[in-house]
Design an enzyme around this catalytic site. Structure first.
Site, PDB file in Angstrom:
ATOM      1  N   SER A 269       0.854  -1.185   0.000  1.00 51.70           N
ATOM      2  CA  SER A 269       0.000   0.000   0.000  1.00 51.70           C
ATOM      3  C   SER A 269       0.893   1.238   0.000  1.00 51.70           C
ATOM      4  O   SER A 269       1.847   1.297  -0.769  1.00 51.70           O
ATOM      5  CB  SER A 269      -0.951  -0.031   1.198  1.00 51.70           C
ATOM      6  OG  SER A 269      -1.838   1.064   1.179  1.00 51.70           O
ATOM      7  N   HIS A 270       0.636   2.199   0.897  1.00 51.85           N
ATOM      8  CA  HIS A 270       1.320   3.485   0.790  1.00 51.85           C
ATOM      9  C   HIS A 270       2.785   3.427   1.221  1.00 51.85           C
ATOM     10  O   HIS A 270       3.654   4.011   0.573  1.00 51.85           O
ATOM     11  CB  HIS A 270       0.575   4.529   1.615  1.00 51.85           C
ATOM     12  CG  HIS A 270       1.078   5.920   1.418  1.00 51.85           C
ATOM     13  ND1 HIS A 270       1.166   6.505   0.167  1.00 51.85           N
ATOM     14  CD2 HIS A 270       1.540   6.857   2.295  1.00 51.85           C
ATOM     15  CE1 HIS A 270       1.648   7.731   0.291  1.00 51.85           C
ATOM     16  NE2 HIS A 270       1.891   7.959   1.563  1.00 51.85           N
ATOM     17  N   PHE A 271       3.079   2.721   2.305  1.00 54.15           N
ATOM     18  CA  PHE A 271       4.465   2.651   2.785  1.00 54.15           C
ATOM     19  C   PHE A 271       5.208   1.535   2.050  1.00 54.15           C
ATOM     20  O   PHE A 271       5.694   0.575   2.642  1.00 54.15           O
ATOM     21  CB  PHE A 271       4.491   2.448   4.295  1.00 54.15           C
ATOM     22  CG  PHE A 271       4.193   3.684   5.080  1.00 54.15           C
ATOM     23  CD1 PHE A 271       5.192   4.588   5.399  1.00 54.15           C
ATOM     24  CD2 PHE A 271       2.906   3.975   5.487  1.00 54.15           C
ATOM     25  CE1 PHE A 271       4.927   5.745   6.123  1.00 54.15           C
ATOM     26  CE2 PHE A 271       2.616   5.125   6.205  1.00 54.15           C
ATOM     27  CZ  PHE A 271       3.630   6.017   6.518  1.00 54.15           C
TER      28      PHE A 271
END
Length: 289
Positions: A269-271
Site C-alpha cells: 500500500s502506501h508505505f
C-alpha cells in the site's frame, strides 16, 4: 495573531518522542552519524550512513514518520551510496523550525540549504509520500543539482488525494483529540514494526504542526510542470495504494514526465518501501546504477 511554528507541545513530550525515535534507530543495520545543518528555516537533522567516498543520496520521509522510516532500506542503499536521511523541517523528528515553509520555493530553498550544509553540489534524491512531493518540487527549481530522483507514491503531486485521505491530512494535525491513522496506510495483513508504530503514535500525540493557512500543503503539479521534470525519474507505487488510484497515477506519469520509469509493487500500500523493502531496494539500486 502571530504565525505558529511547528514544534513539540512540551519539553516532556519532545523527550518522550526522542526516546522512541532513538529506539527505532537501534534497528539501523549499519553505522551512522547524526548531524544538524543550519538553514534559513531552522536546524535540520541528518542521519548519515555509508562510505564518504561513495556518491551521495538523500532520503526524504513521509509525513509524521521522520528519517527512521528508512531502517528497512538503509543497509542496501548505504552499501553503494553515502546516504543522508533528512528529518523534514516542520515535521516530527529532530529538526527544529524557526521560519515557516510558506510556499514551494521555500521548500526548494530549504533543501538547497541542507545540500549546501552537507557540501553537496549534486545528488540523487529519494522521497516517499510528502518526501516524494519535496523531491519532485526540488527537481523543478534546481534540476542542475540533481543526478536522478525516485518518487515513491508522492503525496498529491500526480493526482489529488482521495477524499478520505485529504480529510484526514487536513484535519488530523489540528484536532484536540487525535485518532491514530497509522495502520490505514499499510497493506492488509502487514504488521509494521512495533517500535516504529510507537514513534509514529508519539508524534501524533506530542507534535504541533504549523499554522495551516500560512504553511505549505502538498498540491498536484500542473501538466506543464510535470512535463518540465527532465531529470531521470523512477516512479514507484504499491498496487493497493490508498492516497490515489495507482494505475491512473502510473498512466499520467508515463504520459507527462519525459524521462521516467514506473514500477507497480505487488502486495503493498502506501508505505511501499517498508512493506516490500527488498523489491523496492532492487528497483532503486538498478535505476540509480
Amino acid at each position: 495573531m502571530p504565525s505558529q511554528l511547528a514544534s513539540f507541545k512540551s519539553s516532556k513530550g519532545e523527550a518522550e518522542y526522542i526516546l522512541d525515535y532513538d529506539a527505532v534507530l537501534k534497528l539501523w543495520p549499519v553505522p551512522f552519524e547524526e548531524n544538524d545543518i543550519i538553514t534559513h528555516f531552522g536546524t535540520t537533522h541528518v542521519i548519515a550512513s555509508g562510505s564518504k567516498e561513495s556518491p551521495s543520496l538523500i532520503l526524504l520521509h513521509a509525513t509524521g514518520t521522520s528519517s527512521t522510516m528508512w531502517f528497512p532500506n538503509i543497509g542496501a542503499l548505504s552499501s553503494t551510496f553515502r546516504v543522508y536521511a533528512i528529518d523534514i523541517i516542520g515535521e516530527p523528528g529532530k529538526s527544529h523550525q524557526s521560519t515557516l515553509l510558506r510556499n514551494r520555493e521555500d521548500c526548494a530553498n530549504w533543501l538547497g540549504d541542507v545540500m549546501q550544509g552537507l557540501g553537496l553540489e549534486r545528488t540523487n534524491i529519494i522521497g516517499l509520500s510528502y518526501g516524494g512531493w519535496h523531491t519532485l518540487n526540488f527537481s523543478l527549481f534546481f534540476p542542475d543539482r540533481i543526478n536522478k530522483i525516485v518518487a515513491l507514491a508522492p503525496g498529491a503531486s500526480i493526482l489529488p488525494f482521495s477524499w478520505p485521505v485529504l480529510l484526514l491530512l487536513r484535519s488530523l494535525p489540528y484536532l484536540p483529540i487525535k485518532p491514530n491513522p497509522f495502520r490505514s496506510f499499510f497493506n492488509k495483513g502487514f504488521h509494521p514494526n512495533k517500535l516504529f508504530a510507537r514513534q509514529f503514535a508519539s508524534g501524533v500525540k506530542h507534535y504541533r504542526y504549523p499554522t495551516p493557512n500560512e504553511s505549505i500543503f502538498t498540491n498536484v503539479f500542473s501538466e506543464v510542470e510535470l512535463r518540465g521534470i527532465n531529470v531521470p525519474t523512477l516512479f514507484i507505487v504499491g498496487e493497493n495504494e490508498v492516497i490515489y488510484d495507482p494505475l491512473a497515477a502510473i498512466e499520467k506519469v508515463n504520459q507527462l514526465i519525459p524521462n521516467v520509469e514506473t514500477k507497480l509493487v505487488p502486495n503493498a500500500s502506501h508505505f511501499v518501501s517498508m512493506e516490500q523493502p527488498a523489491l523496492v531496494n532492487n528497483h532503486i539500486l538498478k535505476f540509480l546504477g
